[in-house]
Scaffold this motif. Structure first.
Motif, short mmCIF file in Angstrom:
data_model
loop_
_atom_site.label_atom_id
_atom_site.label_comp_id
_atom_site.label_asym_id
_atom_site.label_seq_id
_atom_site.Cartn_x
_atom_site.Cartn_y
_atom_site.Cartn_z
N PRO A 1 0.81 -1.48 -0.20
CA PRO A 1 0.12 0.53 0.60
C PRO A 1 0.68 0.86 -0.24
CG PRO A 1 -1.18 -1.54 1.48
CD PRO A 1 0.92 -1.84 1.05
N PRO A 2 2.56 1.51 0.69
CA PRO A 2 2.72 2.49 0.97
C PRO A 2 3.21 2.63 -0.70
CG PRO A 2 3.09 1.57 2.38
CD PRO A 2 2.78 0.52 1.52
N LYS B 1 0.99 7.77 -6.75
CA LYS B 1 -0.20 8.86 -6.56
C LYS B 1 0.51 10.06 -6.10
CE LYS B 1 -4.38 9.40 -8.52
NZ LYS B 1 -5.69 9.07 -8.15
N HIS B 2 1.30 9.87 -5.16
CA HIS B 2 1.16 11.22 -4.51
C HIS B 2 2.35 11.61 -3.91
CE1 HIS B 2 -3.24 11.48 -3.86
NE2 HIS B 2 -3.18 10.29 -3.65
N GLY B 3 3.38 10.91 -4.65
CA GLY B 3 4.66 11.48 -3.71
C GLY B 3 4.68 11.06 -2.02
N GLY C 1 4.89 12.78 1.09
CA GLY C 1 4.27 13.87 1.74
C GLY C 1 3.51 12.92 2.98
N THR C 2 2.13 13.64 3.06
CA THR C 2 1.44 12.74 4.66
C THR C 2 0.86 12.56 4.33
OG1 THR C 2 -0.49 15.05 3.96
CG2 THR C 2 1.57 15.39 5.78
N THR C 3 0.33 12.11 2.75
CA THR C 3 -0.26 11.09 2.59
C THR C 3 0.57 9.89 2.63
OG1 THR C 3 -2.06 12.10 0.84
CG2 THR C 3 -1.65 10.13 0.73
N PHE C 4 1.56 9.58 1.89
CA PHE C 4 2.79 8.88 2.24
C PHE C 4 2.58 8.71 3.77
CE2 PHE C 4 6.93 7.70 2.13
CZ PHE C 4 6.45 6.11 1.79
N LEU C 5 3.03 9.02 4.46
CA LEU C 5 3.44 8.84 5.50
C LEU C 5 2.20 8.25 6.44
CD1 LEU C 5 5.70 9.36 7.95
CD2 LEU C 5 4.14 12.03 9.00
N ILE C 6 1.06 8.09 6.34
CA ILE C 6 -0.11 7.97 6.40
C ILE C 6 -0.50 6.33 6.63
CG2 ILE C 6 -2.71 7.76 6.90
CD1 ILE C 6 -2.85 11.15 7.31
N SER C 7 -0.12 6.42 5.17
CA SER C 7 -0.41 5.48 4.36
C SER C 7 0.40 4.26 5.06
CB SER C 7 0.49 5.08 3.02
OG SER C 7 0.46 3.92 2.62
N ILE C 8 2.43 4.64 5.60
CA ILE C 8 3.28 3.56 6.29
C ILE C 8 3.08 3.74 7.37
CG2 ILE C 8 5.61 3.91 7.29
CD1 ILE C 8 6.62 4.87 5.00
N ILE C 9 2.78 4.40 8.47
CA ILE C 9 1.70 4.65 9.28
C ILE C 9 0.72 3.10 9.26
CG2 ILE C 9 0.81 5.39 11.34
CD1 ILE C 9 1.98 8.25 10.98
N LEU C 10 -0.58 3.70 8.88
CA LEU C 10 -1.41 2.26 9.20
C LEU C 10 -1.11 1.01 8.68
CD1 LEU C 10 -4.44 4.72 7.59
CD2 LEU C 10 -4.39 4.53 9.71
N THR C 11 -0.12 1.17 7.40
CA THR C 11 0.07 -0.35 7.50
C THR C 11 1.36 -1.41 8.39
OG1 THR C 11 0.25 0.33 4.47
CG2 THR C 11 1.41 -1.76 5.36
N VAL C 12 2.71 -0.39 8.91
CA VAL C 12 3.00 -0.95 10.29
C VAL C 12 1.84 -0.73 11.24
CG1 VAL C 12 4.27 0.12 12.11
CG2 VAL C 12 4.65 0.36 9.66
N ILE C 13 0.73 -0.05 11.31
CA ILE C 13 0.01 -1.01 12.60
C ILE C 13 -1.23 -2.12 12.05
CG2 ILE C 13 -2.40 -0.46 13.31
CD1 ILE C 13 -1.50 2.77 13.80
N ASN D 1 -6.03 6.29 -4.18
CA ASN D 1 -5.61 6.56 -5.16
C ASN D 1 -7.52 6.12 -5.53
OD1 ASN D 1 -2.70 5.92 -4.76
ND2 ASN D 1 -2.58 4.41 -4.24
N ASP D 2 -8.13 6.36 -5.00
CA ASP D 2 -9.19 6.62 -6.43
C ASP D 2 -9.41 7.09 -7.12
OD1 ASP D 2 -11.95 5.89 -6.96
OD2 ASP D 2 -12.95 7.15 -5.72
#
Length: 50
Positions: free
Chosen positions: A13-14, A20-22, A24-36, A49-50
């Motif tokens: 997912p990250p 798509k977004h490079g 930034g905060t969206t990427f950081l949120i994706s990493i955090i959610l994937t680790v959780i 990515n809709d």
């Protein structure tokens, strides 16, 4: 959404969000959610990515 994006959303997912977004905060949120947990990361990737 292409087949490649769908596969990346499920497997890495990250990486899909980064493509798509490079960086930034969206990427950081994706990493955090994937680790959780993998499923929150996948859900976030599909929403972003809709």
């Amino acid at each position: 959404m292409s087949i490649l994006t769908i596969i990346l959303n499920i497997l890495l997912p990250p990486l899909a969000v980064f493509m798509k977004h490079g960086l930034g905060t969206t990427f950081l949120i994706s990493i955090i959610l994937t680790v959780i947990g993998w499923i929150p990361g996948v859900i976030h990737a599909f929403i972003v990515n809709d």
